[in-house]
Design a protein around this motif. Sequence first.
Motif, PDB file in Angstrom:
ATOM      1  N   PRO A 218       0.800  -1.225   0.000  1.00 20.65           N
ATOM      2  CA  PRO A 218       0.000   0.000   0.000  1.00 20.65           C
ATOM      3  C   PRO A 218       0.831   1.271   0.000  1.00 20.65           C
ATOM      4  O   PRO A 218       0.405   2.288  -0.570  1.00 20.65           O
ATOM      5  N   GLN A 416      -6.674   1.439   0.072  1.00 20.76           N
ATOM      6  CA  GLN A 416      -5.844   0.251  -0.163  1.00 20.76           C
ATOM      7  C   GLN A 416      -6.684  -1.023  -0.167  1.00 20.76           C
ATOM      8  O   GLN A 416      -7.767  -1.099   0.430  1.00 20.76           O
ATOM      9  N   ASP A 498       1.740   5.876   5.415  1.00 22.21           N
ATOM     10  CA  ASP A 498       0.728   4.854   5.671  1.00 22.21           C
ATOM     11  C   ASP A 498       1.194   3.863   6.727  1.00 22.21           C
ATOM     12  O   ASP A 498       0.910   2.670   6.677  1.00 22.21           O
TER      13      ASP A 498
END
Length: 661
Positions: A218, A416, A498
């Motif tokens: 991701p 994601q 992330d």
Amino acid sequence: MPEEKGRPALSDATRGRLLFGGDYNPEQWPEETWHEDVRLMKAAGVNSVTLGVFSWSKLEPEPGAREFGWLDTLMDLMHEGGIGVVLATPTSSPPPWMGRLHPDTLPVTEDGRTEWWGGRQHFSHSSATYRRYAAAITEDLAARYGGHPALTMWHINNEYCTFDHGDEAAAAFRRWLREKYGTLDALNEAWGTAFWSQGYDTWDGVLPARQPHYMRNPAQVLDFRRFTSDMLLECYVAERDIVRRHTPHLPVTSNFMPLWFGQDAWRWAEEEDVVSVDLYPDPRDPLGAQHGALVQDMTRSQARGPWVLMEQAAGPVNWRGVNHPKPRGLNRLWSLQAVARGADAVCYFQWRQSRQGAEKFHSGMVSHAGEEGRTYQEVKRLGADLARIAPEVSGRHSGADVAVLHDWHAWWAGAQDGRLSQRVDHADVLKTWHRALWQAHLTTDFAHPEHDLSAYRLVVVPQLYLLTDAAIENLLAYVRQGGTLVCGFLTGVADEDDRVRPGGMDARLRELFGIRTLHEWWPLDAGESVACEGFGGTLWSEELEADGTADETLPYKGGELDGLPAVLRKDRAWYVSTLPEPDALRDLLARIAAGTGVRPVLDGLPEQVEAVRRGEVLFVLNHGREPVTVEVPGTHRDLLTGTSVTDRVSLGRYDVAVLRP
């Protein structure tokens, strides 16, 4: 947006008017039609057309050739008719010869499939060959027409929206990553490549986010989305700088698609002289007007003032499963809604409906029915309306007391593959919260989470899964300085790479809201809900433990989360851990707003009526099919009818009053 000193603005193109017109594609028609078009344009009050958007093969029929004679004639014809020209660079649709001779200019999908010519937007943003040809045609257009008296503004490309996973894009992606991270160690750390044995030992091993056997990294996908937005922006800036060199006195724009996933419009807006958008609500959507209001609020906020409605449909589009026309009056209503929310230009795709090609069933200002058709007659009425109100609204800007925060990077990160619920979509959550404010008759701005928020009494965060440290500190400072903050669920979970923050939510935010521990996220299935004190929640819930400092809590009732807080308020900071049902969310936000002193423009509005103030002018719009009477205290002049209105105004279906005290 921050203005570059000395740069031209929209006002340089409007000159106190509201621009009215649309994309004009005369190359689809014989020359005798052009003179008829000018007659119809003048009768309809059209004062601006966009030329050349999809004309590259007409201008350059073979490599290096130039066919400008037809465009010379049209530029002169528009000038003689008193119609300004927004001249487009034609670079969104390269000629077939380019893809045939230079296959490196064609984009490649994530699974390795080449996207061929025969449609539009078939270009690789990273292709040096494409960029060279695009610069050459732009240079020659600017040199030839930069001094033409019809030219009022430049339109670069059209709806930038291409992705490319090919080899040239891969090389460009690696260069972009080297500039961002410097070393492979830094890249591996940011991407968390220790997971699934993804560590890179050479830059040559790094690829775009191509289709793997199973889920993609991701963080890699997030950076690829950032890269794509940046590469498209490089294409825009290259062409913009060419036309600026020839015409430093003229503003430049490129049209956004509304709330499009692939483009960081906050960053793009900083590079534009004029912010413009294309807007196509579904006429059968009962919330079409709210969707329009959201896009208009966002575009006005990106522009920090007046903006351009570059495209809309005069009737049906051609790309929905079923394409419905607009009922009588709806085109006028939605156009004036855009003006109410800051538009200084109301334009369409396109002027004359095509007889051939992929969009021949997409409506035009002049439909297949011609001059006597309802569409043209309604367009003609709207042109007269815009001319009447222009002196009172053009260039005016009114700020809002409420800001809704949105960030493309948070959207990209939250989308994601491996997320907890595929039902949670950032854009849908954003629309739901904006709808609640709209139905509470509260006008909002939009803002980036790192923007200065001090002008707002209320800041609303529907969902920002990713928040940078700078954004978090900005929110904390806003509350410390007396602002009221309302945050929805799944906010502040990850940092800019992330990487999930310790505790599942940033500790600074947990302290702000009075949360000791976020034990678990509890996503809800379709049709599933949770009961809370005074309302029902949908889509999501969270197992929160309060730290005892909250001033107000609304608990979950029953189920696994019974007695735990669904909503917390600590001083002026609210956290909402579920998605309240629409009426409950509207009522909650209206109550919080009222506590800050924020109220609707008019009290007691019927549900289907919208009231928006632009400068000193009050727009009252009836989005319903039934007539209504609206209380408007005082005496006003309706700029559309020239009549005097005292204390109340009557509106028919899809009707509008534009009132000046």
